[in-house]
Design a protein around this motif. Structure first.
Motif, PDB file in Angstrom:
ATOM      1  N   UNK A   1      10.277  -7.946 -42.027  1.00  0.00           N
ATOM      2  CA  UNK A   1      10.536  -6.507 -42.106  1.00  0.00           C
ATOM      3  C   UNK A   1      11.846  -6.158 -41.408  1.00  0.00           C
ATOM      4  N   UNK A   2      12.073  -6.716 -40.217  1.00  0.00           N
ATOM      5  CA  UNK A   2      13.317  -6.427 -39.499  1.00  0.00           C
ATOM      6  C   UNK A   2      14.540  -6.951 -40.247  1.00  0.00           C
TER       7      UNK A   2
ATOM      8  N   UNK B   1       4.181 -12.169 -36.135  1.00  0.00           N
ATOM      9  CA  UNK B   1       5.611 -12.215 -35.789  1.00  0.00           C
ATOM     10  C   UNK B   1       6.467 -12.566 -36.994  1.00  0.00           C
ATOM     11  N   UNK B   2       5.981 -13.458 -37.846  1.00  0.00           N
ATOM     12  CA  UNK B   2       6.727 -13.781 -39.078  1.00  0.00           C
ATOM     13  C   UNK B   2       6.832 -12.567 -39.982  1.00  0.00           C
TER      14      UNK B   2
ATOM     15  N   UNK C   1      19.387  -5.770 -43.522  1.00  0.00           N
ATOM     16  CA  UNK C   1      20.153  -5.832 -44.776  1.00  0.00           C
ATOM     17  C   UNK C   1      20.394  -4.428 -45.314  1.00  0.00           C
ATOM     18  N   UNK C   2      19.387  -3.564 -45.239  1.00  0.00           N
ATOM     19  CA  UNK C   2      19.550  -2.186 -45.718  1.00  0.00           C
ATOM     20  C   UNK C   2      20.595  -1.442 -44.898  1.00  0.00           C
ATOM     21  N   UNK C   3      20.568  -1.620 -43.588  1.00  0.00           N
ATOM     22  CA  UNK C   3      21.555  -0.947 -42.743  1.00  0.00           C
ATOM     23  C   UNK C   3      22.963  -1.468 -42.986  1.00  0.00           C
TER      24      UNK C   3
END
Length: 96
Positions: free
Chosen positions: A77-78, A71-72, A83-85
């Motif tokens: 990754x999320x 989960x970490x 940040x990229x979006x």
């Protein structure tokens, strides 16, 4: 993969629980062997139950640590996708 101290202790205790399963089953099997093979096998099964309970509990604990680690990793990754979006949206707004 780096393990925490708690995971190392759980791994050690898991090995000890399996040893308890084998010792309990062997001890009761040989103790009841003079009464017949079927009774000895049933006694071995009963003798291994206590250790098997610990094996199941420790495996659940190990799975929870693995779940937490996964989960970490997914959270990181999320967050990078977020940040990229956000940077993509900011760039798109500046172009208009």
């Amino acid at each position: 993969m780096r393990q925490t101290l708690a995971e190392t202790i759980i791994s050690f205790l898991l090995g000890a629980a399996w040893a308890l399963v084998l010792l309990g089953a062997a001890f009761l099997f040989w103790s009841f062997f003079p009464f017949g093979i079927v009774i000895a096998l049933m006694a071995a099964l009963v003798g291994s139950l206590f250790g098997l309970l610990f094996v199941v509990l420790l495996e659940v604990a190990a799975l929870q640590f693995e779940k937490m680690r996964e989960l970490r990793r997914q959270t990181k990754i999320l967050e990078s996708i977020k940040v990229s979006l956000e940077s993509f949206d900011d760039a798109a707004l500046r172009d208009h």
